[in-house]
Write an enzyme that holds these catalytic residues in place. Structure first.
Site, PDB file in Angstrom:
ATOM      1  CE1 TYR A   1      38.944  39.214  37.992  1.00 47.73           C
ATOM      2  CE2 TYR A   1      38.916  37.082  38.915  1.00 47.73           C
ATOM      3  CZ  TYR A   1      38.967  38.362  39.120  1.00 47.73           C
ATOM      4  OH  TYR A   1      39.040  38.749  40.353  1.00 47.73           O
TER       5      TYR A   1
ATOM      6  CE  LYS B   1      41.543  41.175  38.865  1.00 51.80           C
ATOM      7  NZ  LYS B   1      41.572  42.719  39.488  1.00 51.80           N
TER       8      LYS B   1
ATOM      9  CG  ASP C   1      31.502  51.985  38.415  1.00 55.65           C
ATOM     10  OD1 ASP C   1      31.607  51.693  37.088  1.00 55.65           O
ATOM     11  OD2 ASP C   1      31.708  51.225  39.379  1.00 55.65           O
TER      12      ASP C   1
ATOM     13  N   GLY D   1      30.970  48.889  42.397  1.00 48.59           N
ATOM     14  CA  GLY D   1      30.956  47.228  42.537  1.00 48.59           C
ATOM     15  C   GLY D   1      30.656  46.859  43.980  1.00 48.59           C
ATOM     16  CD  GLN D   2      30.792  40.989  46.388  1.00 49.58           C
ATOM     17  OE1 GLN D   2      31.519  40.674  45.676  1.00 49.58           O
ATOM     18  NE2 GLN D   2      30.791  40.302  47.499  1.00 49.58           N
TER      19      GLN D   2
ATOM     20  N   GLY E   1      35.932  51.894  39.871  1.00 48.12           N
ATOM     21  CA  GLY E   1      34.987  50.800  39.662  1.00 48.12           C
ATOM     22  C   GLY E   1      34.439  50.799  41.207  1.00 48.12           C
TER      23      GLY E   1
ATOM     24  CB  ILE F   1      34.629  39.504  48.745  1.00 48.62           C
ATOM     25  CG1 ILE F   1      36.140  39.297  48.651  1.00 48.62           C
ATOM     26  CG2 ILE F   1      33.944  40.520  49.863  1.00 48.62           C
ATOM     27  CD1 ILE F   1      36.503  41.000  48.538  1.00 48.62           C
TER      28      ILE F   1
HETATM   29  P1  NAD Z   1      32.207  44.315  40.564  1.00 46.11           P
HETATM   30  O1  NAD Z   1      32.073  43.693  39.319  1.00 46.11           O
HETATM   31  O2  NAD Z   1      31.061  44.360  41.547  1.00 46.11           O
HETATM   32  O3  NAD Z   1      32.423  45.857  40.411  1.00 46.11           O
HETATM   33  C1  NAD Z   1      33.357  46.236  39.313  1.00 46.11           C
HETATM   34  C2  NAD Z   1      33.221  47.681  39.034  1.00 46.11           C
HETATM   35  O4  NAD Z   1      33.949  48.103  37.685  1.00 46.11           O
HETATM   36  C3  NAD Z   1      31.545  47.642  38.204  1.00 46.11           C
HETATM   37  O5  NAD Z   1      31.053  48.764  39.124  1.00 46.11           O
HETATM   38  C4  NAD Z   1      31.825  48.473  37.037  1.00 46.11           C
HETATM   39  O6  NAD Z   1      31.033  49.289  36.393  1.00 46.11           O
HETATM   40  C5  NAD Z   1      33.204  48.931  36.989  1.00 46.11           C
HETATM   41  N1  NAD Z   1      33.905  49.157  35.813  1.00 46.11           N
HETATM   42  C6  NAD Z   1      33.860  47.793  34.710  1.00 46.11           C
HETATM   43  N2  NAD Z   1      34.808  48.343  33.649  1.00 46.11           N
HETATM   44  C7  NAD Z   1      35.094  49.746  34.056  1.00 46.11           C
HETATM   45  C8  NAD Z   1      35.736  50.639  33.139  1.00 46.11           C
HETATM   46  N3  NAD Z   1      36.208  50.558  32.031  1.00 46.11           N
HETATM   47  N4  NAD Z   1      35.818  52.037  33.789  1.00 46.11           N
HETATM   48  C9  NAD Z   1      35.383  52.062  35.119  1.00 46.11           C
HETATM   49  N5  NAD Z   1      34.467  51.359  35.838  1.00 46.11           N
HETATM   50  C10 NAD Z   1      34.459  50.126  35.210  1.00 46.11           C
HETATM   51  O7  NAD Z   1      33.371  43.638  41.202  1.00 46.11           O
HETATM   52  P2  NAD Z   1      33.983  43.575  42.474  1.00 46.11           P
HETATM   53  O8  NAD Z   1      33.647  42.342  43.105  1.00 46.11           O
HETATM   54  O9  NAD Z   1      33.555  44.999  43.508  1.00 46.11           O
HETATM   55  O10 NAD Z   1      35.496  43.571  42.311  1.00 46.11           O
HETATM   56  C11 NAD Z   1      36.471  44.788  42.557  1.00 46.11           C
HETATM   57  C12 NAD Z   1      38.002  44.280  42.311  1.00 46.11           C
HETATM   58  O11 NAD Z   1      38.119  43.380  43.093  1.00 46.11           O
HETATM   59  C13 NAD Z   1      37.775  43.899  40.895  1.00 46.11           C
HETATM   60  O12 NAD Z   1      39.131  43.936  40.430  1.00 46.11           O
HETATM   61  C14 NAD Z   1      38.108  42.095  41.005  1.00 46.11           C
HETATM   62  O13 NAD Z   1      38.764  41.403  39.923  1.00 46.11           O
HETATM   63  C15 NAD Z   1      38.705  41.942  42.587  1.00 46.11           C
HETATM   64  N6  NAD Z   1      38.229  40.794  43.248  1.00 46.11           N
HETATM   65  C16 NAD Z   1      36.996  40.570  43.812  1.00 46.11           C
HETATM   66  C17 NAD Z   1      36.674  39.513  44.119  1.00 46.11           C
HETATM   67  C18 NAD Z   1      35.149  39.290  44.772  1.00 46.11           C
HETATM   68  O14 NAD Z   1      35.027  38.291  45.222  1.00 46.11           O
HETATM   69  N7  NAD Z   1      34.329  40.366  44.682  1.00 46.11           N
HETATM   70  C19 NAD Z   1      37.582  38.446  44.515  1.00 46.11           C
HETATM   71  C20 NAD Z   1      38.986  38.692  44.116  1.00 46.11           C
HETATM   72  C21 NAD Z   1      39.203  39.940  43.432  1.00 46.11           C
HETATM   73  C1  AKB Z   2      35.263  35.803  41.020  1.00 42.65           C
HETATM   74  O1  AKB Z   2      34.492  34.659  41.211  1.00 42.65           O
HETATM   75  O2  AKB Z   2      35.567  35.975  39.891  1.00 42.65           O
HETATM   76  C2  AKB Z   2      35.671  36.513  42.022  1.00 42.65           C
HETATM   77  C3  AKB Z   2      37.207  36.118  42.489  1.00 42.65           C
HETATM   78  C4  AKB Z   2      37.541  35.176  43.259  1.00 42.65           C
HETATM   79  O3  AKB Z   2      38.212  36.790  41.831  1.00 42.65           O
HETATM   80  N1  AKB Z   2      34.988  36.762  42.916  1.00 42.65           N
END
Ligand code: NAD
Ligand code: AKB
Length: 311
Positions: free
Chosen positions: A134, A138, A30, A7-8, A4, A164
Site C-alpha cells: 500500500y 502511494k 464505487d 468508503g470511510q 471509491g 482518519i
Molecule cells: P475505504 O477502504 O474505506 O474505501 C475505499 C473504497 O474504494 C471502497 O468503497 C471500495 O469499494 C472502493 N474501491 C476499491 N477498489 C475499487 C475499484 N477498483 N474501483 C472503484 N472503487 C473501488 O478507504 P478510505 O479510508 O475511504 O480511503 C480513501 C482513500 O484515502 C484511499 O485512497 C486511502 O488510501 C486514502 N487514505 C485513507 C486514510 C484513512 O485513514 N482512511 C488514510 C490515508 C489515506
Molecule cells: C491505513 O491504516 O492503511 C490508512 C492509512 C494511514 O493510510 N488508515
C-alpha cells in the site's frame, strides 16, 4: 466526480462537496451501490479505463477525487492485486483527466509512504521507504502526480493523510482502523480487543480536520501549491492506551485488552509524528481537534447513532 465514494472518507467527502458545489454537481461512484443513497451515483470499477473515461465525458467532469484503493492491512493479504488496483485505477484517472480537460485531481496519499528509517517524526522531505505494498503504491502515485503536473500541467493536489477517525463511517482495512472501532465498542459498553500494543503511537486526524484540509488544499490558488508530490498533514498522535484513557474520562468503566497481530509490524514501520509545516505555510492549515475534543464528539455522535438504531 469521486471514485471509491462508498468508503470511510468518500461517504463523508461526498456530503462536504455537495455542500460546496450543490447536490447534483457531485457524482459519486464505487464498485457497488451504497446501502443508503444520498448522491447521484454510478457503479464504476476504476480499473476499467474505458468506463472511467466515459463517465468523465458523460458528466463533463471538472474535478476528480480519486479515493478508490486497497488500504495497508488488507493490501498485505494480496500484494500484487493491491498494486494492480491502486496503480491501474490511478493511471486511468490521470489519463482520463489529461485527455478530457479535467481541471483538478485530488490524490489521497498516506503516512504509509514513510518507513522505519524515517525515525519518530517525518519531515516533508524525509525519504519514503515504505514497508507495505500500500505504502509503495502511494509513494509511486505521488511521483506520478508530480510527473503529470510537470509534463502535462495537470493540476493534481495531494495530502498524506494520517489515520482518519470519524463517527459517520467505518474504516475499510487499514492499520489505524482500531481508533474508530474503539469508540463503537466503548459506546456499546463492550470490551475492546486491540490489535496493536498499548504504547504504539501513530499519527491520526479527526474527520472534520481532514475534510477541512482537503477543501483548503483544493481551493487554494495555484501559486500557493508548492508541493506536487504530496503534502505532509498532521492532526494529533496517540497510542491505544492514551485513547483508552481519553475515553475513560467519559465512560469510566471502559476496558481494553491487547492482542497484537500482523498489523503491529506495519504500525511500527510508520513514524509517530508528522511535521506538516509546508501545508501550514502554503495554505494556512491548522487542525482544530486534539484527542480529548475528538473523543467528546465521537462519543456524543455515536451515542445518538446507537440510540436511533435501537428505537
Ligand atoms: P475505504 O477502504 O474505506 O474505501 C475505499 C473504497 O474504494 C471502497 O468503497 C471500495 O469499494 C472502493 N474501491 C476499491 N477498489 C475499487 C475499484 N477498483 N474501483 C472503484 N472503487 C473501488 O478507504 P478510505 O479510508 O475511504 O480511503 C480513501 C482513500 O484515502 C484511499 O485512497 C486511502 O488510501 C486514502 N487514505 C485513507 C486514510 C484513512 O485513514 N482512511 C488514510 C490515508 C489515506
Ligand atoms: C491505513 O491504516 O492503511 C490508512 C492509512 C494511514 O493510510 N488508515
Amino acid at each position: 466526480m469521486i471514485t471509491g465514494a462508498n468508503g470511510q472518507i468518500g461517504s463523508v467527502l461526498t456530503e462536504y462537496l455537495q455542500g460546496i458545489y450543490g447536490h447534483d454537481r457531485v457524482i459519486a461512484s464505487d464498485l457497488k451501490s451504497p446501502e443508503i443513497q444520498n448522491a447521484r451515483f454510478e457503479i464504476l470499477d476504476a480499473t476499467n479505463a474505458g468506463a472511467l473515461a466515459a463517465m468523465v465525458r458523460k458528466y463533463k467532469v471538472s474535478q476528480i477525487y480519486h479515493l478508490a484503493a486497497i488500504l495497508s492491512a488488507k493490501g498485505e493479504q494480496n500484494p500484487l492485486e493491491t498494486w494492480h488496483i491502486n496503480m491501474q485505477t490511478y493511471f486511468n484517472v490521470l489519463e482520463a483527466a489529461r485527455e478530457n480537460d479535467v481541471k483538478k485531481v485530488f490524490y489521497p496519499s498516506s503516512i504509509a509512504v514513510f518507513g522505519e528509517h524515517v525515525g519518530a517524526k517525518a519531515a516533508q522531505w524525509s525519504y519514503p521507504d515504505p514497508a507495505t505494498v500500500y505504502g509503495i503504491s502511494k509513494s509511486a502515485g505521488e511521483n506520478w502526480s508530480n510527473y503529470y503536473f510537470k509534463r502535462y500541467g495537470l493540476d493534481i493536489r495531494s495530502l498524506r493523510y494520517p489515520g482518519i477517525v470519524g463517527h459517520q463511517s467505518m474504516p475499510g482495512g487499514g492499520t489505524t482502523d482500531y481508533a474508530v472501532d474503539i469508540y463503537h465498542k466503548a459506546v456499546k459498553n463492550e470490551v475492546f480487543e486491540c490489535f496493536l500494543k498499548a504504547d504504539t503511537v501513530l499519527p491520526m486526524i479527526y474527520i472534520s480536520d481532514a475534510m477541512d484540509a482537503t477543501i483548503r488544499l483544493m481551493e487554494a490558488p495555484q501559486q500557493k501549491i508548492t508541493i506536487r508530490t504530496s503534502y505532509n498533514l498532521a492532526g494529533m498522535s496517540f497510542s491505544p492506551e492514551e485513547i483508552a484513557a481519553s475515553i475513560r474520562k467519559l465512560i469510566p468503566d471502559f476496558s481494553i485488552v491487547y492482542k497484537p497481530d500482523f498489523r503491529q509490524k506495519i504500525a511500527e514501520s510508520w513514524p509517530r509524528q508528522i511535521d506538516d509545516e509546508e501545508a501550514r505555510k502554503d495554505w494556512t492549515w491548522r487542525p482544530a481537534y486534539n484527542l480529548d475534543k475528538m473523543t467528546e464528539e465521537m462519543i456524543s455522535e455515536l451515542k445518538k447513532k446507537y440510540q436511533t438504531v435501537s428505537k
